[in-house]
Design an enzyme around this catalytic site. Structure first.
Site, PDB file in Angstrom:
ATOM      1  N   GLN A 167       0.863  -1.146   0.000  1.00  0.00           N
ATOM      2  CA  GLN A 167       0.033   0.095  -0.122  1.00  0.00           C
ATOM      3  C   GLN A 167       0.816   1.377   0.259  1.00  0.00           C
ATOM      4  OE1 GLN A 167      -1.641   0.466   3.862  1.00  0.00           O
ATOM      5  NE2 GLN A 167      -3.383   1.763   2.996  1.00  0.00           N
ATOM      6  N   GLY A 168       0.854   2.093  -0.905  1.00  0.00           N
ATOM      7  CA  GLY A 168       1.817   3.256  -1.248  1.00  0.00           C
ATOM      8  C   GLY A 168       0.707   4.474  -0.926  1.00  0.00           C
ATOM      9  N   SER A 176       1.656   6.485   2.408  1.00  0.00           N
ATOM     10  CA  SER A 176       2.331   7.586   3.298  1.00  0.00           C
ATOM     11  C   SER A 176       3.617   7.960   2.532  1.00  0.00           C
ATOM     12  CB  SER A 176       2.843   6.969   4.734  1.00  0.00           C
ATOM     13  OG  SER A 176       1.887   6.555   5.150  1.00  0.00           O
ATOM     14  N   SER A 202       4.929  -1.331   3.852  1.00  0.00           N
ATOM     15  CA  SER A 202       5.039  -2.851   4.220  1.00  0.00           C
ATOM     16  C   SER A 202       4.813  -3.801   3.029  1.00  0.00           C
ATOM     17  CB  SER A 202       3.984  -3.016   5.254  1.00  0.00           C
ATOM     18  OG  SER A 202       3.999  -2.217   6.493  1.00  0.00           O
ATOM     19  N   GLU A 241      -8.887  -1.089   6.436  1.00  0.00           N
ATOM     20  CA  GLU A 241      -7.675  -1.148   7.240  1.00  0.00           C
ATOM     21  C   GLU A 241      -8.083  -1.171   8.654  1.00  0.00           C
ATOM     22  OE1 GLU A 241      -4.553   1.455   5.865  1.00  0.00           O
ATOM     23  OE2 GLU A 241      -3.045   0.521   7.229  1.00  0.00           O
ATOM     24  N   GLU A 282      -3.860   8.976  18.148  1.00  0.00           N
ATOM     25  CA  GLU A 282      -4.509  10.471  18.370  1.00  0.00           C
ATOM     26  C   GLU A 282      -5.327  10.735  17.155  1.00  0.00           C
ATOM     27  OE1 GLU A 282      -1.304   9.500  18.560  1.00  0.00           O
ATOM     28  OE2 GLU A 282      -1.313   9.463  20.904  1.00  0.00           O
TER      29      GLU A 282
HETATM   30  C1  LIG Z   1       4.911  -0.564  11.347  1.00  0.00           C
HETATM   31  C2  LIG Z   1       4.370   0.169  10.150  1.00  0.00           C
HETATM   32  C3  LIG Z   1       3.804  -0.102   8.849  1.00  0.00           C
HETATM   33  C4  LIG Z   1       3.376   1.010   8.035  1.00  0.00           C
HETATM   34  N1  LIG Z   1       3.042   0.396   6.811  1.00  0.00           N
HETATM   35  C5  LIG Z   1       2.445   1.309   6.004  1.00  0.00           C
HETATM   36  C6  LIG Z   1       2.065   1.018   4.621  1.00  0.00           C
HETATM   37  O1  LIG Z   1       2.036  -0.345   4.260  1.00  0.00           O
HETATM   38  N2  LIG Z   1       1.742   1.660   3.792  1.00  0.00           N
HETATM   39  C7  LIG Z   1       1.682   3.110   4.086  1.00  0.00           C
HETATM   40  O2  LIG Z   1       1.535   3.830   3.301  1.00  0.00           O
HETATM   41  N3  LIG Z   1       2.071   3.468   5.333  1.00  0.00           N
HETATM   42  C8  LIG Z   1       2.492   2.624   6.133  1.00  0.00           C
HETATM   43  N4  LIG Z   1       2.948   3.319   7.550  1.00  0.00           N
HETATM   44  C9  LIG Z   1       2.776   4.576   7.545  1.00  0.00           C
HETATM   45  C10 LIG Z   1       1.812   4.973   8.621  1.00  0.00           C
HETATM   46  O3  LIG Z   1       0.639   5.102   8.087  1.00  0.00           O
HETATM   47  C11 LIG Z   1       2.250   6.405   9.163  1.00  0.00           C
HETATM   48  O4  LIG Z   1       3.294   6.049  10.039  1.00  0.00           O
HETATM   49  C12 LIG Z   1       1.095   7.079  10.157  1.00  0.00           C
HETATM   50  O5  LIG Z   1      -0.021   7.502   9.248  1.00  0.00           O
HETATM   51  C13 LIG Z   1       1.554   8.072  10.547  1.00  0.00           C
HETATM   52  O6  LIG Z   1       2.127   8.933   9.890  1.00  0.00           O
HETATM   53  P1  LIG Z   1       3.785   9.654  10.170  1.00  0.00           P
HETATM   54  O7  LIG Z   1       4.474   8.554  10.543  1.00  0.00           O
HETATM   55  O8  LIG Z   1       3.970  10.546   9.224  1.00  0.00           O
HETATM   56  O9  LIG Z   1       3.529  10.339  11.636  1.00  0.00           O
HETATM   57  P2  LIG Z   1       3.115  11.956  11.822  1.00  0.00           P
HETATM   58  O10 LIG Z   1       1.849  12.213  10.926  1.00  0.00           O
HETATM   59  O11 LIG Z   1       4.115  12.854  11.680  1.00  0.00           O
HETATM   60  O12 LIG Z   1       2.481  12.031  13.233  1.00  0.00           O
HETATM   61  C14 LIG Z   1       3.469  11.683  14.297  1.00  0.00           C
HETATM   62  C15 LIG Z   1       2.676  11.734  15.630  1.00  0.00           C
HETATM   63  O13 LIG Z   1       1.959  12.902  15.789  1.00  0.00           O
HETATM   64  C16 LIG Z   1       0.914  12.663  16.455  1.00  0.00           C
HETATM   65  N5  LIG Z   1      -0.480  13.472  15.451  1.00  0.00           N
HETATM   66  C17 LIG Z   1      -0.267  13.578  14.229  1.00  0.00           C
HETATM   67  N6  LIG Z   1      -1.308  14.220  13.620  1.00  0.00           N
HETATM   68  C18 LIG Z   1      -1.940  14.454  14.705  1.00  0.00           C
HETATM   69  C19 LIG Z   1      -3.060  15.027  14.976  1.00  0.00           C
HETATM   70  N7  LIG Z   1      -4.055  15.784  14.024  1.00  0.00           N
HETATM   71  N8  LIG Z   1      -3.570  15.428  16.087  1.00  0.00           N
HETATM   72  C20 LIG Z   1      -3.057  14.810  17.106  1.00  0.00           C
HETATM   73  N9  LIG Z   1      -1.889  14.040  16.880  1.00  0.00           N
HETATM   74  C21 LIG Z   1      -1.144  14.017  15.856  1.00  0.00           C
HETATM   75  C22 LIG Z   1       0.674  11.234  16.444  1.00  0.00           C
HETATM   76  O14 LIG Z   1       0.942  11.012  17.747  1.00  0.00           O
HETATM   77  C23 LIG Z   1       1.447  10.773  15.444  1.00  0.00           C
HETATM   78  O15 LIG Z   1       1.923   9.517  15.751  1.00  0.00           O
HETATM   79  C24 LIG Z   1       3.300   2.206   8.248  1.00  0.00           C
HETATM   80  C25 LIG Z   1       3.847   2.705   9.650  1.00  0.00           C
HETATM   81  C26 LIG Z   1       4.262   1.878  10.489  1.00  0.00           C
HETATM   82  C27 LIG Z   1       4.860   2.183  11.761  1.00  0.00           C
END
Ligand SMILES: Cc1cc2nc3c(=O)[nH]c(=O)nc-3n(C[C@H](O)[C@H](O)[C@H](O)COP(=O)(O)OP(=O)(O)OC[C@H]3O[C@@H](n4cnc5c(N)ncnc54)[C@H](O)[C@@H]3O)c2cc1C
Lengths: 385, 411
Positions: free
Chosen positions: B134-135, B137, B169, B254, B394
Site C-alpha cells: 500500500q503506497g 504514506s 510494508s 484497514e 491520536e
Molecule cells: C509498522 C508500520 C507499517 C506501516 N505500513 C505502511 C504501509 O504499508 N503503507 C503506508 O502507506 N504507510 C504505512 N505506514 C505509515 C503510517 O500510516 C504512518 O506512519 C502514520 O500514518 C503516521 O504518519 P507519520 O509517521 O508521518 O507520523 P506523523 O503524521 O508525523 O505523526 C506523528 C505523531 O504525531 C501525532 N499526530 C499527528 N497528527 C495529529 C493530529 N492531527 N492530532 C493529534 N496528534 C497528531 C501522532 O501521535 C502521531 O503518531 C506504516 C507505519 C508503521 C509504523
C-alpha cells in the site's frame, strides 16, 4: 451453555426498552429532576426523600417490577438482558424511585424456594416496593457479614442494626439478612413493624434515600422466614451477578447522559475563537468517555446474557461489567465537571445530580478495585499466604 | 430478526462444517523457518514461500475471499468469511502473508475498479500468487494523508508517476501496489487519484524499493521511489480526482470498520515462542517472582492483569454488540473504535508482561535464556507500529470525536 449472539436482546426486549426510554424522557426530564430533588442545597438541611410517586405508580402499571419475577409467581419472567436495559434507562434518567432497590430484592428472593418467597414475588409483581437490609457497620460487601442477629427456632427475634439500606423511605417491605448459629437467613419485615426503628442517613446522592435500621426485639413469625439456615447468604451469593449487572447498567446509562451532556456543552461553549471540543485536550478525553461507556455497556449485556444462558461464567462476566461500570462512573463524572468549567461546579448545573448518583453506585456493591480483586480470585485462585 | 441473529444461516452452518473438515485434512506442515509475529515483519524468501503456499492452499480450500463474487475469484457467499476466520483461528494455522492485499487491496478494488481489472487481479491476490503493498504514506504525508505529493501526470493515454513513498510494508515482496497520488496540485482533497501499480515488474525500470529497519531490528517496511514510471489508464480506480474517496474505502477496511471482513487466520496458536493475549498473563505471572513470592500472588500485578483482561473482553463484546443494531446508537460508533482499542490494549498488556518478567524481560531474541524466546519484548516494541500505522491513536480519537460526537474539526 452458549450465549445467543444478540445477547438475548430480541424484539420484546427492544420494545420494553424503547417504551421505557420514551416514558422517562417525557415524564422524568432532568429539569424536573432538579426541581424535585435539589430544592434545598444546604448540606445541613433536614433529611427528606424527594420522589414522584406518580411515576412509580406508572412504572408498576407498565410492568417493570414484574420483569424479573418468574411467571410462576405472576411475573413476566423476562431475561436479565431486559432488566439490564431497564436499569440503563433508569440510570440515564437518574430516577429517584424504589426500582433498583426492588429489583435487587427480587433477584435475591427469587433465589429462595418456598411459599414465603413465592408470596413476596407475587407482591412485588403487584407493585410493592422492597429493599434489602443487612450490610454491617463496616460496610462489608460480603454476604455473610451482617450485624443483625436472629434468635430462636420457629418464631424468631431480630436484633442489631442494618446499615446503608437503600430507598427505605420509598419501600414497604424489608428483606433482612440476619445471622444465627446456623448461618445467615433471610426474613421479611414490614417497615412499620414493632421494634423497627428507621434512622434516615444524610447522603450526598440526591436521587436516593438511605437509612440505617435498628431492630429491637423484632418478632418474626415462620410466615416471614424466606430462607433459614445459611439460605440468606446463599441466595445473596447466587443473586450477586445479577445485582452487579443491574447496578453496572445504571452506571452505564448515567454515564451516557454525562457524555451527551458534555458533548452538547463542548460543542456550544466557545473560548479562544473555537468551541471547546476543537481542542484535543478536551476532545480526546471526551472520546475516552465514550470508549469506556461502550466497553462497560457491552460487558453489561454480556454478563446479563451469561446469567440466563451461560451461568457458569456469570460471576466472572458480572465482575468485569461492574468493574468497568464503576470506572465509567468515576471517569465520566470527573471529565464532565472539568469540561464544564465554573458552571459545572455549581449547584444550579445538573451535572452534580449524576456525579452523586454515580458515586453512590460505585461504593454500594463493591467498587472496581474490589471487583477486580474478586475476579482475580476467580480466575487465578486465592493469593498464597 | 431475533431468531435470525441467534442462529447461523444454513449457508453459514454448512460452510462451518466444510471449514472444519478441510482444516482437519489440510493442516499445513510445521514451518522449518522461524516465523515473525505478523506478516508485516516477513524478512526472508523462505518465510514468504512457506506462508504463501499455505495461503494458496487455504484459498483453494475455499477459506479466503468467501464473500466476494465468484466472477472475482470469491466464494459468492454471504457473511461466511468470519466463519472461516473463526475456524482458522481455532485450528491454529499459520498467518496469511498477503495482509495488505486481503485487508486493503481487495475491498478497494472490489468497490472501485472496472470489472475486467477485478477479475484479473483478485484471484491472484486471494491465492497470494501476487503479493500486494500500500503506497499511501510519504515523507510529508503521514497523518495528514491528503498532503500526498507523489505526482501522476497524464501524457497521451499513459500516466507518468514520480515521487517517494515511505513505510511501505511488504513492498520488498510485492508484485502490486495500491497507490494514492496527486493529479492536481491546486486542490488538496479533490486533486488526488488512485491507481494499482505493478511494481515488481517495474523494479529497476522506474521503481526502486529500499528496506527500512524497524526498532526491533527487523525489516518489513520500505521506501519506494518512483522515477518516471509509466502505467496505462486501465490501472486507475474510480474517476480522476476521486482518489480521496477511494482511499477512505481502504482506510475503513484497514481499521476493521469496513463492510468486507478481512480473511485472517490470526497470529497462530499461542506457542512457547510467541506472546499471548491478556489472559495469558495469568500463566506468565506464575513463572516469575517478586519480593520472594510469585508475581501471580502480588495484588498489584493481579489488579493490572485483571484490568487488561477486562479491557480485552470489553473489546470482544463491543465487536459482538456492533452486530446488534438495537444496542447501538450510531452504526459506526463501535466499528471506528476497533483499531484504536485493539492496538492500545495490546501495547498495554505487552508492557505489563515485561513488568511481570522483571529482569528477564531484558533478554532479547538472540538470547538462549530469554523467556518465550524473547517474544514479549518483541511484541512490546512492535506494538508501537500498530498504534502509529493506519492512523495514529491520536488521529483515531480525532475521527471518533468529529464523526461520532460532532466535535469541531481540529487541524
Ligand atoms: C509498522 C508500520 C507499517 C506501516 N505500513 C505502511 C504501509 O504499508 N503503507 C503506508 O502507506 N504507510 C504505512 N505506514 C505509515 C503510517 O500510516 C504512518 O506512519 C502514520 O500514518 C503516521 O504518519 P507519520 O509517521 O508521518 O507520523 P506523523 O503524521 O508525523 O505523526 C506523528 C505523531 O504525531 C501525532 N499526530 C499527528 N497528527 C495529529 C493530529 N492531527 N492530532 C493529534 N496528534 C497528531 C501522532 O501521535 C502521531 O503518531 C506504516 C507505519 C508503521 C509504523
Amino acid at each position: 451453555m452458549a450465549q445467543p449472539k444478540n445477547f438475548g436482546f430480541g424484539e420484546d426486549e427492544k420494545m420494553l426498552r424503547d417504551t421505557a426510554q420514551k416514558f422517562l424522557k417525557d415524564n422524568a426530564s432532568v429539569d424536573k429532576l432538579h426541581k424535585l430533588v435539589a430544592g434545598n442545597p444546604d448540606p445541613y438541611r433536614a433529611i427528606e426523600s424527594h420522589w414522584d410517586k406518580s411515576i412509580w405508580d406508572k412504572i408498576v402499571e407498565m410492568g417493570w417490577t414484574t420483569v424479573a419475577v418468574p411467571e410462576s409467581a405472576g411475573g413476566m419472567g423476562m431475561n436479565l438482558t431486559a432488566l439490564a436495559a431497564l436499569a440503563e434507562e433508569v440510570g440515564r434518567a437518574a430516577l429517584p424511585s424504589p426500582f433498583i432497590a426492588t429489583v435487587n430484592a427480587t433477584l435475591v428472593v427469587r433465589e429462595c424456594d418456598g411459599a414465603v418467597a413465592e408470596q413476596l414475588l407475587g407482591e412485588i409483581a403487584e407493585g410493592k416496593a422492597m429493599t434489602l437490609a443487612g450490610i454491617n457497620k463496616l460496610g462489608s460487601w460480603k454476604s455473610s457479614d451482617t450485624d443483625v442477629t436472629a434468635k430462636g427456632d420457629g418464631d424468631v427475634v431480630l436484633n442489631g442494626t442494618a446499615y446503608f439500606v437503600q430507598d427505605v423511605a420509598k419501600s414497604e417491605t424489608l428483606i433482612v439478612r440476619a445471622k444465627s448459629s446456623k448461618g445467615v437467613g433471610l426474613y421479611t419485615v414490614a417497615v412499620d413493624a414493632d421494634g423497627v426503628n428507621i434512622v434516615a442517613d444524610s447522603i450526598i446522592d440526591l436521587t436516593r434515600d438511605q437509612a440505617h435500621i435498628q431492630f429491637n426485639n423484632v418478632k418474626v413469625s415462620s410466615a416471614q422466614v424466606i430462607a433459614s439456615g445459611n439460605g440468606g447468604a446463599e441466595a445473596m451469593d447466587k443473586a450477586e451477578p445479577a445485582i452487579l449487572t443491574v447496578v453496572a447498567a445504571d452506571m452505564v446509562g448515567a454515564g451516557e447522559w454525562q457524555l451527551q451532556t458534555t458533548v452538547e456543552y463542548v460543542n456550544t461553549r466557545e473560548q479562544f475563537g473555537h468551541t471547546l471540543g476543537y481542542f484535543q485536550a478536551v476532545k480526546h478525553p471526551v472520546v475516552n468517555m465514550m470508549i469506556m461507556i461502550d466497553q462497560a455497556k457491552s460487558l453489561v449485556y454480556n454478563a446479563a446474557c451469561a446469567i440466563d444462558d451461560e451461568p457458569e461464567s456469570a460471576m466472572k462476566f458480572a465482575r468485569m461489567a461492574n468493574a468497568m461500570g464503576s470506572d465509567v462512573a468515576s471517569f465520566c463524572s470527573n471529565r464532565a465537571i472539568q469540561f464544564h468549567g465554573g458552571i459545572g461546579f455549581t449547584w444550579e448545573c445538573y451535572l452534580h445530580l449524576y456525579t452523586k448518583r454515580q458515586k453512590h453506585n460505585q461504593v454500594m456493591y463493591g467498587d472496581s478495585k474490589y471487583q477486580r480483586a474478586k475476579l482475580a480470585e476467580l480466575l487465578m485462585g486465592p493469593v498464597a499466604a | 430478526m431475533s431468531a435470525a441473529s441467534r442462529k447461523e444461516s444454513p449457508e453459514q452452518a454448512e460452510f462451518r462444517v466444510h471449514c472444519r473438515q478441510w482444516l482437519s485434512e489440510n493442516t499445513p506442515e510445521k514451518a522449518t523457518v522461524r516465523l515473525p509475529e505478523s506478516p508485516v515483519e516477513i524478512m526472508t524468501n523462505e518465510q514468504m514461500d512457506y506462508l504463501r503456499s499455505w495461503q494458496k492452499s487455504a484459498y483453494e480450500g475455499g477459506l479466503i475471499g468467501c464473500d466476494y463474487p465468484k466472477s472475482q475469484g470469491g466464494g459468492g457467499m454471504t457473511n461466511c468469511q468470519p466463519i472461516a476466520n473463526q475456524e482458522m483461528q481455532a485450528a491454529g494455522v499459520p498467518m496469511l502473508p498477503n495482509v495488505i492485499g486481503l485487508g486493503m487491496g481487495a475491498p478497494t478494488i472490489h468497490y472501485h475498479a472496472q470489472d475486467a481489472l477485478k477479475e484479473r487481479l483478485l484471484p491472484l491476490l486471494f491465492s497470494a500468487e501476487n503479493i500486494w503493498c500500500q503506497g499511501f504514506s510519504e515523507p510529508g504525508a503521514g497523518s495528514d494523508l491528503a498532503n500526498v505529493q507523489t505526482f501522476a501526470e497524464k501524457v497521451g493515454d499513459k500516466w507518468v508517476i514520480n515521487g517517494h513513498k515511505v513505510w511501505t510494508s511488504l513492498a520488498h515482496f510485492a508484485d502490486w501496489m495500491i497507490i494514492l497520488v496527486r493529479t492536481d496540485k491546486e486542490d488538496k482533497h479533490n486533486g488526488l487519484s488512485y491507481f494499482v501499480v505493478p511494481i515488481k515488474a517495474a523494479l529497476g525500470k522506474g521503481v526502486t524499493v529500499r528496506p527500512l529497519i524497524k526498532i526491533t531490528g527487523e525489516t518489513g517496511f520500505n521506501e519506494v521511489l518512483f522515477d518516471n514510471l509509466e502505467i496505462t489508464d486501465d490501472y486507475r480506480l474510480d474517476e480522476v480526482g476521486n482518489g480521496w474517496k477511494v482511499a477512505m474505502t481502504t482506510l475503513l477496511h484497514e481499521r476493521g470498520a469496513g463492510q468486507l471482513v478481512t480473511p485472517s487466520a490470526g497470529r497462530g496458536v499461542v506457542k512457547k515462542e510467541s506472546a499471548g493475549d491478556a489472559y495469558s498473563l495469568m500463566g506468565l505471572a506464575k513463572e516469575f517472582a517478586r519480593d520472594g513470592k510469585l508475581a501471580s500472588d502480588d495484588p498489584v500485578i493481579r489488579e493490572e492483569i485483571m484490568k487488561a483482561i477486562i479491557r480485552q473482553e470489553g473489546s470482544k463484546q463491543d465487536a459482538r454488540r456492533s452486530r446488534v443494531s438495537s444496542l447501538c446508537d450510531h452504526p459506526m460508533r463501535l466499528p471506528l473504535q476497533t483499531k484504536l482499542l485493539m492496538t492500545e490494549i495490546r501495547q498495554d498488556y505487552a508492557a505489563l508482561a515485561l513488568e511481570i518478567q522483571g529482569p528477564a524481560s531484558s533478554l532479547y531474541l538472540g538470547d538462549d535464556n530469554a523467556p518465550s524466546a524473547g517474544a514479549w519484548p518483541l511484541a512490546y516494541m512492535n506494538s508501537y507500529g500498530m498504534t502509529i500505522a493506519a492512523g495514529a491513536s491520536e488521529v483515531q480519537r480525532n475521527i471518533l470525536g468529529e464523526r461520532i460526537l460532532g466535535l469541531a474539526k481540529s487541524k
